[in-house]
Design an enzyme around this catalytic site. Structure first.
Site, PDB file in Angstrom:
ATOM      1  N   ASP A  46      -4.137  -4.079 -18.616  1.00  0.00           N
ATOM      2  CA  ASP A  46      -3.216  -2.967 -18.913  1.00  0.00           C
ATOM      3  C   ASP A  46      -3.463  -2.362 -20.298  1.00  0.00           C
ATOM      4  OD1 ASP A  46      -1.910  -3.221 -16.425  1.00  0.00           O
ATOM      5  OD2 ASP A  46      -0.574  -4.748 -17.219  1.00  0.00           O
TER       6      ASP A  46
ATOM      7  N   ALA B 262       8.245   7.994  -9.932  1.00  0.00           N
ATOM      8  CA  ALA B 262       7.129   8.016 -10.883  1.00  0.00           C
ATOM      9  C   ALA B 262       5.774   7.684 -10.241  1.00  0.00           C
ATOM     10  CB  ALA B 262       7.419   7.069 -12.048  1.00  0.00           C
ATOM     11  N   GLU B 263       5.615   6.475  -9.727  1.00  0.00           N
ATOM     12  CA  GLU B 263       4.277   6.033  -9.286  1.00  0.00           C
ATOM     13  C   GLU B 263       3.634   6.953  -8.267  1.00  0.00           C
ATOM     14  OE1 GLU B 263       3.622   1.798  -8.531  1.00  0.00           O
ATOM     15  OE2 GLU B 263       5.656   1.431  -9.204  1.00  0.00           O
TER      16      GLU B 263
ATOM     17  N   GLY C  17       0.778  -1.233   0.000  1.00  0.00           N
ATOM     18  CA  GLY C  17       0.000   0.000   0.000  1.00  0.00           C
ATOM     19  C   GLY C  17       0.809   1.282   0.000  1.00  0.00           C
TER      20      GLY C  17
ATOM     21  N   ARG D  31      -5.646  -8.450  -8.824  1.00  0.00           N
ATOM     22  CA  ARG D  31      -6.651  -9.284  -9.481  1.00  0.00           C
ATOM     23  C   ARG D  31      -6.979  -8.653 -10.823  1.00  0.00           C
ATOM     24  NH1 ARG D  31     -10.350 -12.035  -5.682  1.00  0.00           N
ATOM     25  NH2 ARG D  31      -9.008 -12.661  -3.963  1.00  0.00           N
ATOM     26  N   ILE D  32      -7.431  -9.490 -11.772  1.00  0.00           N
ATOM     27  CA  ILE D  32      -7.888  -8.941 -13.053  1.00  0.00           C
ATOM     28  C   ILE D  32      -9.411  -8.860 -13.001  1.00  0.00           C
ATOM     29  CG2 ILE D  32      -8.069  -9.401 -15.535  1.00  0.00           C
ATOM     30  CD1 ILE D  32      -5.215 -10.541 -15.369  1.00  0.00           C
TER      31      ILE D  32
ATOM     32  N   GLU E 243     -11.453  -4.071 -20.403  1.00  0.00           N
ATOM     33  CA  GLU E 243     -11.466  -5.540 -20.328  1.00  0.00           C
ATOM     34  C   GLU E 243     -10.114  -6.160 -20.699  1.00  0.00           C
ATOM     35  OE1 GLU E 243     -12.884  -3.641 -22.519  1.00  0.00           O
ATOM     36  OE2 GLU E 243     -12.501  -4.470 -24.511  1.00  0.00           O
TER      37      GLU E 243
ATOM     38  N   HIS F  35       0.644   1.099 -13.196  1.00  0.00           N
ATOM     39  CA  HIS F  35       1.451  -0.052 -13.613  1.00  0.00           C
ATOM     40  C   HIS F  35       2.926   0.375 -13.639  1.00  0.00           C
ATOM     41  CE1 HIS F  35       2.382  -3.856 -15.458  1.00  0.00           C
ATOM     42  NE2 HIS F  35       3.193  -3.198 -16.261  1.00  0.00           N
TER      43      HIS F  35
END
Ligand code: GAR
Length: 195
Positions: A147, A176-177, A12, A88-89, A144, A106
């Site tokens: 990424d 970056a993130e 997190g 999870r996707i 759907e 990502h």
């Protein structure tokens, strides 16, 4: 003010960056109203509790996971969903229900080193293995295709001689993130506030 839900699975640090950005005013068009974790041991849950943010753990799989997630999001009147280290996707049904309202961070410059199976430390292993000299992070809308949604923000990060996946992961997060995820969250909240 729009309600934001942050979906997490692990440490997190990106959630922490969002909380800090809310406190500093970088995020001002939405409020982190809920943190949902797919893992009851996620340290992200502690970060939420330390900041008085409501948490929900959903450890079910597949369709049951999503059914409970939808119920939870509706109960909290959530408008924008931020995936911050969420492992999870999500199905096409779910992403269509919240079209242009779900964003993800990502840890690479999409379209490099992304898609199914490219997550967490693995992404940095792939970048080092390939030998690229520049990597970075991307925040994109979630559809759907894993990424595959349109890109909102990207930031490049240099790879240095002798980098390990762990060292590179930390640099990509710091440079970056933790910057572009709060910025993109504010952009998307602003966009939906104006509608
Ligand atoms: C972050 O590097 C994030 O970009 C990545 O997992 C890490 C989670 O760290 N996400 C993905 O790989 C998604 N495909 P955090 O829990 O400390 O934010």
């Amino acid at each position: 003010m729009l309600n934001i839900a942050v979906l997490v699975s692990g440490g997190g640090t990106n959630l922490q960056a969002l909380i800090d950005a809310q406190q500093s005013g970088t995020i001002k068009s939405g409020k982190i109203a809920l943190v949902v974790s797919s893992n009851s041991n996620a340290y992200a849950l502690e970060r939420a509790k330390n900041n008085g943010i409501e948490t929900v753990v959903i450890e079910k799989r597949g369709a049951e996971f999503e059914a409970e997630l939808v119920k939870t999001l509706e109960a909290h009147d959530i408008s924008v969903i931020v995936l911050a280290g969420f492992m999870r996707i999500l199905s096409g049904d779910f992403t269509a229900r919240y079209a242009d309202r779900i964003i993800n961070v990502h840890p690479s410059l999409i379209p490099s080193f992304c898609g199914k199976g490219a997550y967490g430390l693995k992404v940095h292993e792939m970048a080092l293995e390939y030998g690229v000299k520049v990597t970075g992070a991307t925040v994109h809308y979630v559809n759907e295709i894993p990424d595959g949604g349109s890109i909102i923000l990207q930031k490049a990060v240099e790879i240095q001689e002798g980098d390990t996946p762990q060292v590179l992961q930390k640099r990509v997060m710091e440079q970056a993130e933790w910057k572009i995820l709060p910025q993109a969250t504010e952009l998307v909240c602003q966009k939906w506030s104006e509608k």
